[in-house]
Design a protein around this motif. Sequence first.
Motif, mmCIF file in Angstrom:
data_model
loop_
_atom_site.group_PDB
_atom_site.id
_atom_site.type_symbol
_atom_site.label_atom_id
_atom_site.label_comp_id
_atom_site.label_asym_id
_atom_site.label_seq_id
_atom_site.Cartn_x
_atom_site.Cartn_y
_atom_site.Cartn_z
ATOM 1 N N VAL A 5 -21.712 21.666 58.843
ATOM 2 C CA VAL A 5 -20.656 22.266 58.021
ATOM 3 C C VAL A 5 -21.033 22.108 56.550
ATOM 4 C CG1 VAL A 5 -18.832 21.768 59.727
ATOM 5 C CG2 VAL A 5 -19.262 20.137 57.869
ATOM 6 N N TRP A 9 -23.362 12.509 67.774
ATOM 7 C CA TRP A 9 -22.662 11.557 66.894
ATOM 8 C C TRP A 9 -21.802 10.590 67.709
ATOM 9 C CZ3 TRP A 9 -22.781 9.501 62.277
ATOM 10 C CH2 TRP A 9 -21.633 8.926 61.722
ATOM 11 N N GLN A 61 -19.841 6.669 58.555
ATOM 12 C CA GLN A 61 -19.612 8.105 58.345
ATOM 13 C C GLN A 61 -20.825 8.782 57.738
ATOM 14 O OE1 GLN A 61 -15.827 8.188 56.045
ATOM 15 N NE2 GLN A 61 -14.973 9.003 57.938
ATOM 16 N N PRO A 88 -21.852 12.157 55.049
ATOM 17 C CA PRO A 88 -23.303 12.314 54.983
ATOM 18 C C PRO A 88 -24.069 11.024 54.683
ATOM 19 C CG PRO A 88 -22.308 13.090 52.937
ATOM 20 C CD PRO A 88 -21.189 12.766 53.883
ATOM 21 N N GLY A 137 -14.941 21.453 59.417
ATOM 22 C CA GLY A 137 -15.307 21.100 60.785
ATOM 23 C C GLY A 137 -14.344 21.591 61.846
HETATM 24 C C1 6SG Z 1 -16.316 13.663 58.002
HETATM 25 O O1 6SG Z 1 -15.188 11.720 55.837
HETATM 26 O O2 6SG Z 1 -17.274 17.384 57.966
HETATM 27 N N1 6SG Z 1 -17.329 11.913 56.726
HETATM 28 C C2 6SG Z 1 -16.940 12.447 57.910
HETATM 29 N N2 6SG Z 1 -16.714 11.932 60.262
HETATM 30 C C3 6SG Z 1 -17.134 11.341 61.500
HETATM 31 O O3 6SG Z 1 -16.900 9.438 62.800
HETATM 32 N N3 6SG Z 1 -15.852 9.345 51.432
HETATM 33 C C4 6SG Z 1 -16.866 9.863 52.330
HETATM 34 C C5 6SG Z 1 -17.840 10.729 51.535
HETATM 35 O O4 6SG Z 1 -17.435 11.303 50.514
HETATM 36 C C6 6SG Z 1 -16.211 10.697 53.397
HETATM 37 C C7 6SG Z 1 -17.124 10.931 54.549
HETATM 38 C C8 6SG Z 1 -16.540 11.888 55.575
HETATM 39 O O5 6SG Z 1 -19.032 10.818 51.893
HETATM 40 S S1 6SG Z 1 -16.478 14.846 56.669
HETATM 41 C C9 6SG Z 1 -17.403 11.728 59.129
HETATM 42 O O6 6SG Z 1 -18.381 11.007 59.070
HETATM 43 C C10 6SG Z 1 -16.573 9.995 61.731
HETATM 44 O O7 6SG Z 1 -15.825 9.465 60.889
HETATM 45 C C11 6SG Z 1 -15.433 16.135 57.196
HETATM 46 C C12 6SG Z 1 -16.201 16.914 58.234
HETATM 47 N N4 6SG Z 1 -15.663 17.042 59.398
HETATM 48 C C13 6SG Z 1 -16.343 17.818 60.437
HETATM 49 C C14 6SG Z 1 -16.782 16.994 61.516
HETATM 50 C C15 6SG Z 1 -17.512 17.538 62.644
HETATM 51 C C16 6SG Z 1 -17.845 16.423 63.487
HETATM 52 C C17 6SG Z 1 -17.325 15.174 62.857
HETATM 53 C C18 6SG Z 1 -16.660 15.557 61.593
HETATM 54 C C19 6SG Z 1 -14.724 17.434 64.796
HETATM 55 C C20 6SG Z 1 -14.129 17.812 63.498
HETATM 56 C C21 6SG Z 1 -13.684 16.576 62.836
HETATM 57 C C22 6SG Z 1 -13.952 15.498 63.702
HETATM 58 C C23 6SG Z 1 -14.584 16.031 64.881
HETATM 59 FE FE1 6SG Z 1 -15.809 16.482 63.196
#
Ligand code: 6SG
Length: 226
Positions: free
Chosen positions: A29, A57, A70, A72, A222
């Motif tokens: 994304v 993941w 988390q 990136p 996402g």
């Molecule tokens: C998600 O929140 O893309 N990182 C995210 N999610 C997975 O296990 N403060 C920090 C920064 O600025 C925020 C990091 C951020 O770097 S970003 C992450 O790691 C976890 O927590 C938003 C995003 N979402 C899309 C997505 C696809 C797969 C995992 C995340 C499906 C949709 C949402 C959850 C599952 Fe998904």
Amino acid sequence: MCSFLWSLSEPLHHLHHKMGPYTITYFGVRGRCGAMRIMLADQGQEWKEILMDFADWTKGDLKASCVFGQLPKFEDGGLVLFQSNAILRHLGRNHDAYGKDGKEAARIDMMCDGVEDLRLKYGKMIYQEYDTGKDQYIKDLPNHLDKFEAVMAKNKTGFLVGDKPSFADYSLFEVLLNHLVLCSSCLDTSPSLKSFVEKMSARPKIKAFLGSDAYKKLPINGNGKQ
Ligand code: 6SG
């Protein structure tokens, strides 16, 4: 998982300020990597992308190795970074996009944090209350965009701080592109922001990147909402 190298079609020896090698590991994304990708493209950098699918993941091995669990994840040679805004700041330092002195740097930090507040509001609406909150969000938007409009109008250079793009400009630019998808008329009462988006979009390396399949194939968010 899929990985590829993104670069403009110029041969390597034409790329000035070559640093890195840089690698971004993220989901497929734009999300939290939109601004850093646009910044890298505009700065003439090439970088490797590792796109994780959610099935990989959830196995948890990569997550366990991430400082805050988390993505990136950003690699600059042996330096491993998390937190998208820390990554933008690092690129700002590496590529002279962090102001000309400490005072400009402080104002760039301030504007990046202002963009972050808007990003968080946008993310909350997209991921938690798209169906119930989108209309109200769009109604409230001028209150938020006006603040950036005022700073942009006051600086007069076409950038938030100083006379060339900083990492805060790339972050603002990317968040405004996303808002234009949400509401195509949202900048109609913000002439300085409108002109900023037009000029940033027309910078040759940004134009090439925004027109590339690598960029266009990635959804903004996402959950498919935008
Ligand atoms: C998600 O929140 O893309 N990182 C995210 N999610 C997975 O296990 N403060 C920090 C920064 O600025 C925020 C990091 C951020 O770097 S970003 C992450 O790691 C976890 O927590 C938003 C995003 N979402 C899309 C997505 C696809 C797969 C995992 C995340 C499906 C949709 C949402 C959850 C599952 Fe998904």
